[in-house]
Structure formats: structure tokens, C-alpha cells
Design an enzyme around this catalytic site. Sequence first.
Site, PDB file in Angstrom:
ATOM      1  N   SER A  41       0.066  14.053  -6.184  1.00 19.70           N
ATOM      2  CA  SER A  41      -0.978  13.095  -6.565  1.00 19.70           C
ATOM      3  C   SER A  41      -2.304  13.809  -6.721  1.00 19.70           C
ATOM      4  CB  SER A  41      -1.116  12.014  -5.491  1.00 19.70           C
ATOM      5  OG  SER A  41      -2.319  11.300  -5.728  1.00 19.70           O
TER       6      SER A  41
ATOM      7  N   HIS B  91       1.331  12.857 -10.619  1.00 21.91           N
ATOM      8  CA  HIS B  91       1.090  11.458 -10.235  1.00 21.91           C
ATOM      9  C   HIS B  91      -0.399  11.139 -10.399  1.00 21.91           C
ATOM     10  CE1 HIS B  91       2.184   7.762  -8.014  1.00 21.91           C
ATOM     11  NE2 HIS B  91       1.024   7.879  -7.398  1.00 21.91           N
TER      12      HIS B  91
ATOM     13  N   ASP C 135      -3.215   8.276 -10.011  1.00 21.49           N
ATOM     14  CA  ASP C 135      -3.527   7.005  -9.350  1.00 21.49           C
ATOM     15  C   ASP C 135      -4.701   6.321 -10.033  1.00 21.49           C
ATOM     16  OD1 ASP C 135      -1.683   6.819  -7.065  1.00 21.49           O
ATOM     17  OD2 ASP C 135      -2.615   8.699  -6.449  1.00 21.49           O
TER      18      ASP C 135
ATOM     19  N   MET D 237      -7.085   3.151 -10.150  1.00 22.63           N
ATOM     20  CA  MET D 237      -7.555   2.049  -9.282  1.00 22.63           C
ATOM     21  C   MET D 237      -8.774   1.398  -9.910  1.00 22.63           C
ATOM     22  SD  MET D 237      -7.239   3.811  -5.546  1.00 22.63           S
ATOM     23  CE  MET D 237      -5.944   4.993  -5.155  1.00 22.63           C
TER      24      MET D 237
ATOM     25  N   HIS E  75       0.421   5.537 -11.851  1.00 21.95           N
ATOM     26  CA  HIS E  75       0.551   4.466 -10.851  1.00 21.95           C
ATOM     27  C   HIS E  75      -0.654   3.538 -11.007  1.00 21.95           C
ATOM     28  CE1 HIS E  75       0.618   3.549  -6.201  1.00 21.95           C
ATOM     29  NE2 HIS E  75       0.860   2.472  -6.928  1.00 21.95           N
TER      30      HIS E  75
ATOM     31  N   MET F   7      -2.845   0.721 -10.010  1.00 23.91           N
ATOM     32  CA  MET F   7      -3.237  -0.178  -8.917  1.00 23.91           C
ATOM     33  C   MET F   7      -4.382  -1.027  -9.448  1.00 23.91           C
ATOM     34  SD  MET F   7      -2.845   2.581  -5.875  1.00 23.91           S
ATOM     35  CE  MET F   7      -2.841   3.912  -7.070  1.00 23.91           C
TER      36      MET F   7
ATOM     37  N   MET G  47       5.576   1.676  -1.488  1.00 25.79           N
ATOM     38  CA  MET G  47       4.354   2.208  -0.858  1.00 25.79           C
ATOM     39  C   MET G  47       4.580   2.326   0.649  1.00 25.79           C
ATOM     40  SD  MET G  47       2.210   2.879  -3.223  1.00 25.79           S
ATOM     41  CE  MET G  47       0.877   3.389  -2.125  1.00 25.79           C
TER      42      MET G  47
ATOM     43  N   ASP H 205       5.431   6.717  -1.748  1.00 28.16           N
ATOM     44  CA  ASP H 205       4.049   7.183  -1.939  1.00 28.16           C
ATOM     45  C   ASP H 205       3.221   6.752  -0.737  1.00 28.16           C
ATOM     46  OD1 ASP H 205       1.532   7.816  -2.948  1.00 28.16           O
ATOM     47  OD2 ASP H 205       1.596   6.354  -4.582  1.00 28.16           O
TER      48      ASP H 205
HETATM   49  C1  DX5 Z   1      -2.617   5.744  -2.484  1.00 28.94           C
HETATM   50  C2  DX5 Z   1      -2.062   6.456  -3.680  1.00 28.94           C
HETATM   51  C3  DX5 Z   1      -1.332   7.692  -3.345  1.00 28.94           C
HETATM   52  C4  DX5 Z   1      -2.134   8.762  -2.638  1.00 28.94           C
HETATM   53  C5  DX5 Z   1      -1.192   9.466  -1.723  1.00 28.94           C
HETATM   54  O1  DX5 Z   1      -3.000   4.477  -2.847  1.00 28.94           O
HETATM   55  O2  DX5 Z   1      -1.170   5.625  -4.396  1.00 28.94           O
HETATM   56  O3  DX5 Z   1      -0.682   8.246  -4.480  1.00 28.94           O
HETATM   57  O4  DX5 Z   1      -2.720   9.703  -3.490  1.00 28.94           O
HETATM   58  O5  DX5 Z   1      -1.911  10.362  -0.943  1.00 28.94           O
HETATM   59  P1  DX5 Z   1      -1.309  11.013   0.384  1.00 28.94           P
HETATM   60  O6  DX5 Z   1      -0.075  11.749  -0.032  1.00 28.94           O
HETATM   61  O7  DX5 Z   1      -2.414  11.907   0.820  1.00 28.94           O
HETATM   62  O8  DX5 Z   1      -1.023   9.892   1.327  1.00 28.94           O
HETATM   63 ZN    ZN Z   2       0.050   6.578  -5.997  1.00 31.50          ZN
END
Ligand code: DX5
Ligand code: ZN
Length: 214
Positions: A9, A34, A36, A38, A67, A69, A140, A175
Site C-alpha cells: 500500500s 495497492h 488507497d 479516501m 481500493h 473508500m 478489512m 488489508d
Molecule cells: C487502510 C488502508 C490500508 C492501509 C494499510 O484504510 O486501506 O490499505 O494502507 O496499512 P497498514 O498495512 O500499515 O495497516
Molecule cells: Zn487499502
Amino acid sequence: MSEIYISPSILSADFANLERDIKLVENNGADWIHVDVMDGHFVPNITIGIPVVKSLKQVTNLPLDVHLMIENPEKYIQDFANAGADIITFHYEAVEPEKIESVIKMIKTTGKKAGLSIKPKTSPKVIYPYLKDLDLVLVMTVEPGFGGQKFMEDCADKILKIKSNAPQDLIIQVDGGINDITGKICTQKGATSLVAGNYIYKSDDIKKAIDSLR
Ligand code: DX5
Ligand code: ZN
């Protein structure tokens, strides 16, 4: 044992040096990147969006595992597909249940792989009806929003339940708080893809960290 797709990620990468940090994992055995996304509504944090995905696509040969969110993911799916996302995963909790099927179809129509994710408090049962249409399910193991949180082991039990209700080729991804120990807990239960942010990017030896997840 089937292949495990490792998806570092970039939330834990240096945002001023994304190309460098993507190459770092690409040259050390990562399978996917990956990303993320948001929106500050579905989760409290705001990260990166469509223009960044478009730029990242220019600097990596690895599939972009996006991903989402975000609320109303259906509004942005075509844009993410055009920008170069290869896997598009949205959240069950972000869409009204009667629209889930159409959002999955929308992703498939773009030619991309479709993923559906559930937050820690969501029962795996709610996604059983969609498993046959999906390429990936994302379980998750932290509350989405931030990297570096602690792995919630009880969430990993959902993997077994999903696996026993899913077609064999469904990718089950986890994740949140994944490292060499928590990753093994998940792969033993049947996870076939691990996302890891902090564990990989905060490591002194990226190759060793990635290898230790397999
Ligand atoms: C959290 C994200 C993850 C995050 C994971 O909402 O979806 O992908 O980057 O980070 P670690 O591996 O540090 O928990
Ligand atoms: Zn993620």
C-alpha cells in the site's frame, strides 16, 4: 498452495517520491500496487484520486489495485478505469444494498477486475449473494482510514466463511495491520492476497519484508 498476491500500500510511501517508492517494491517482488482512495466522507481521511492514478500508471508495469473508500463509488468507476486502475474495489457499506449488483456490473463492463470490501463490523453473510460475480473480496482487518493500525484477528475468521461460500478462483484479500505473523494467520485461513503498508515501507529490507509475507 495457491499463489499469494502481495499488494504493497503506497499510503505508507513518501508521497513526494511515489515513482521511486513504487519502483522500490516493483523491483523487490511485489505483485500489485495497492492505491488507497479516501474521500473524507466514507472515511475521515483524504488521500489520492483519479489524476494520481493516471500518473502512477505511467511509471509502473504492475497492476494497480485500487481500493475505493469513498461514497457513491459508481460516480467515479469509469474515471478510475480510464485512469488505469486494473482492480477496482468498492465498499459494501458505501452503496445501498439494492445497487451493489449494478456497481459490480459497471466495473466488469469497463473490463477491469471487480472487488467488494467489508469493514470490520460488517458480517460476511451480506456479500455471499455477490461472490459469483466478483473477482476479489477485500476483508478489512482494521477500520479503514489510516495505515499503521493494529490487526484485528477476529476479522480474519471471515476469510474461512467467505472461502466456503465462494467459487474457487475468487481472490480473498486482507488489508490492515498485515505483517509476517498476521499475514500467515490470514493465508492459513485461505487469503490469497495480502495488502501491507507500514510493514513493507517501514522495513530496512524491502525484499525480505515482501518475501516474508509469502
Ligand atoms: C487502510 C488502508 C490500508 C492501509 C494499510 O484504510 O486501506 O490499505 O494502507 O496499512 P497498514 O498495512 O500499515 O495497516
Ligand atoms: Zn487499502
